[in-house]
Scaffold this motif. Structure first.
Motif, short mmCIF file in Angstrom:
data_model
loop_
_atom_site.label_atom_id
_atom_site.label_comp_id
_atom_site.label_asym_id
_atom_site.label_seq_id
_atom_site.Cartn_x
_atom_site.Cartn_y
_atom_site.Cartn_z
N MET A 1 43.32 44.03 57.82
CA MET A 1 44.21 43.23 57.41
C MET A 1 43.50 42.03 56.22
SD MET A 1 47.16 41.98 57.19
CE MET A 1 48.08 40.55 56.96
N GLU A 2 42.14 41.88 56.68
CA GLU A 2 41.49 40.84 55.92
C GLU A 2 40.84 41.60 54.81
OE1 GLU A 2 38.04 39.12 57.78
OE2 GLU A 2 39.52 38.69 59.47
N ASN A 3 40.60 42.88 54.66
CA ASN A 3 40.00 43.39 53.38
C ASN A 3 41.49 43.65 52.31
OD1 ASN A 3 38.80 45.02 51.84
ND2 ASN A 3 38.70 46.94 53.05
N LYS A 4 42.53 43.74 52.86
CA LYS A 4 43.76 43.93 52.15
C LYS A 4 44.02 42.59 51.32
CE LYS A 4 48.47 45.76 51.78
NZ LYS A 4 49.16 46.65 52.56
N ILE A 5 43.92 41.45 51.99
CA ILE A 5 44.12 40.04 51.50
C ILE A 5 42.91 39.74 50.62
CG2 ILE A 5 44.02 37.72 52.17
CD1 ILE A 5 45.33 38.37 54.85
N SER A 6 41.73 40.09 50.77
CA SER A 6 40.69 39.83 50.02
C SER A 6 40.91 40.60 48.74
CB SER A 6 39.21 40.14 50.49
OG SER A 6 39.23 41.61 50.85
N LYS A 7 41.36 41.93 48.71
CA LYS A 7 41.59 42.69 47.41
C LYS A 7 42.93 42.22 46.64
CE LYS A 7 39.96 47.31 49.22
NZ LYS A 7 40.58 48.49 49.36
N ILE A 8 43.87 41.71 47.42
CA ILE A 8 44.96 41.02 46.74
C ILE A 8 44.45 39.62 45.95
CG2 ILE A 8 47.09 39.82 47.03
CD1 ILE A 8 47.86 41.87 49.30
N ALA A 9 43.59 38.78 46.61
CA ALA A 9 43.07 37.77 46.15
C ALA A 9 42.42 38.02 44.90
CB ALA A 9 42.38 36.94 47.34
N MET A 10 41.51 39.00 45.04
CA MET A 10 40.33 39.41 43.87
C MET A 10 41.52 39.93 42.60
SD MET A 10 37.68 38.59 44.61
CE MET A 10 36.80 39.40 43.33
N TRP A 11 42.27 40.62 42.92
CA TRP A 11 43.19 40.90 41.89
C TRP A 11 43.85 39.84 41.22
CZ3 TRP A 11 42.78 45.01 39.00
CH2 TRP A 11 42.26 46.17 39.50
N VAL A 12 44.58 38.86 42.10
CA VAL A 12 45.15 37.78 41.40
C VAL A 12 44.26 37.00 40.48
CG1 VAL A 12 46.10 35.45 42.13
CG2 VAL A 12 46.99 37.63 43.31
N LEU A 13 42.87 36.78 41.00
CA LEU A 13 41.97 35.94 40.16
C LEU A 13 41.61 36.72 38.95
CD1 LEU A 13 39.63 34.65 42.97
CD2 LEU A 13 41.20 33.27 41.63
N PHE A 14 41.49 38.09 38.99
CA PHE A 14 41.33 38.69 38.07
C PHE A 14 42.47 38.71 36.93
CE2 PHE A 14 41.65 43.28 35.77
CZ PHE A 14 40.28 42.93 34.93
N GLY A 15 43.62 38.67 37.27
CA GLY A 15 44.77 38.39 36.58
C GLY A 15 44.87 37.30 35.85
N VAL A 16 44.62 36.28 36.64
CA VAL A 16 44.63 34.91 35.96
C VAL A 16 43.42 34.78 34.95
CG1 VAL A 16 44.31 32.18 36.43
CG2 VAL A 16 45.70 33.58 38.02
N THR A 17 42.46 35.25 35.19
CA THR A 17 41.35 35.18 34.15
C THR A 17 41.86 36.24 33.26
OG1 THR A 17 39.64 35.35 36.19
CG2 THR A 17 38.74 35.89 33.81
N ILE A 18 42.29 37.24 32.95
CA ILE A 18 42.69 37.90 31.78
C ILE A 18 43.73 37.06 31.10
CG2 ILE A 18 43.85 40.05 31.16
CD1 ILE A 18 41.23 40.50 32.11
N ILE A 19 44.74 36.49 31.65
CA ILE A 19 45.68 35.67 31.00
C ILE A 19 45.07 34.57 30.35
CG2 ILE A 19 47.91 34.29 31.54
CD1 ILE A 19 48.57 36.11 33.79
N VAL A 20 44.51 33.68 31.06
CA VAL A 20 43.66 32.56 30.28
C VAL A 20 42.76 32.90 29.31
CG1 VAL A 20 42.23 30.49 31.05
CG2 VAL A 20 43.97 31.29 32.56
N ALA A 21 42.08 34.23 29.28
CA ALA A 21 41.25 34.58 28.35
C ALA A 21 41.92 34.94 27.24
CB ALA A 21 40.20 35.64 28.94
N ALA A 22 43.14 35.59 27.33
CA ALA A 22 43.94 36.01 26.08
C ALA A 22 44.35 34.79 25.72
CB ALA A 22 44.97 36.87 26.61
N LEU A 23 44.82 33.76 26.36
CA LEU A 23 45.37 32.59 25.55
C LEU A 23 44.36 31.96 24.65
CD1 LEU A 23 47.47 31.07 28.59
CD2 LEU A 23 48.34 32.15 26.57
N TYR A 24 43.16 31.71 25.43
CA TYR A 24 42.11 31.18 24.96
C TYR A 24 41.75 31.77 23.50
CZ TYR A 24 37.29 29.12 24.11
OH TYR A 24 36.18 28.58 23.32
N PHE A 25 41.51 33.15 23.55
CA PHE A 25 41.29 33.79 22.26
C PHE A 25 42.26 33.92 21.46
CE2 PHE A 25 37.74 34.92 25.02
CZ PHE A 25 36.41 34.63 24.24
N LEU A 26 43.48 34.12 21.83
CA LEU A 26 44.63 34.62 20.85
C LEU A 26 45.61 33.49 20.56
CD1 LEU A 26 45.31 37.92 22.52
CD2 LEU A 26 43.90 37.41 20.43
N GLY A 27 45.39 32.40 21.29
CA GLY A 27 46.39 31.18 21.28
C GLY A 27 46.19 30.19 20.13
#
Length: 150
Positions: A1-27
């Motif tokens: 269960m903990e492993n699944k939660i940590s994977k989800i958290a990592m994917w959320v952080l990765f997704g937020v990073t991609i979105i903010v980086a795209a806004l920064y470079f393309l905004g």
């Protein structure tokens, strides 16, 4: 269960990073005709990095406390070594703070004064990073030799 939660958290952080980086470079920029071009989403990127540093610091403290608690249950000697490691890090930070200066730095485009305490803290952080980097490289180089000599 903990492993699944940590994977989800990592994917959320990765997704937020991609979105903010795209806004920064393309905004776009605040003012394209300015001498120093500033992207519109600079503050969003800086806040994201503050959040990441905060998460990392919290995880390091929690992991160190958990490690020390587990060591106390298993072996008191290894617990003392863990506490000594934290103490050495604290000592490095204190020495770095004492060696740092509060001298004002001229930053192009910065009109406000930076306090002496802030300047000393930034110097301390830089000296601590440099010291830990040198220690890490020395351990990487000489750690293998020490294992082979044993």
């Amino acid at each position: 269960m903990e492993n699944k939660i940590s994977k989800i958290a990592m994917w959320v952080l990765f997704g937020v990073t991609i979105i903010v980086a795209a806004l920064y470079f393309l905004g776009g920029n605040v003012d394209d005709s300015a001498e120093y071009v500033e992207p519109v989403f600079t503050n969003a990127l800086m806040m994201l990095m503050y959040v990441f540093v905060g998460i990392a610091a919290l995880l390091v403290v929690v992991a160190a406390c958990a490690n020390i608690a587990l060591d106390f249950k298993k072996d008191k000697k290894s617990a003392v070594k863990s506490i000594a490691g934290v103490g050495v890090l604290f000592l490095i930070m204190v020495i770095s703070y004492l060696c740092s200066s509060g001298a004002a730095v001229n930053v192009l485009g910065l009109e406000e004064e930076v306090s002496v305490g802030t300047l000393k803290m930034v110097d301390m952080e830089l000296f601590t990073i440099y010291t830990l980097l040198v220690v890490a490289f020395l351990l990487m180089i000489f750690g293998n030799f020490a294992k082979k000599l044993k």
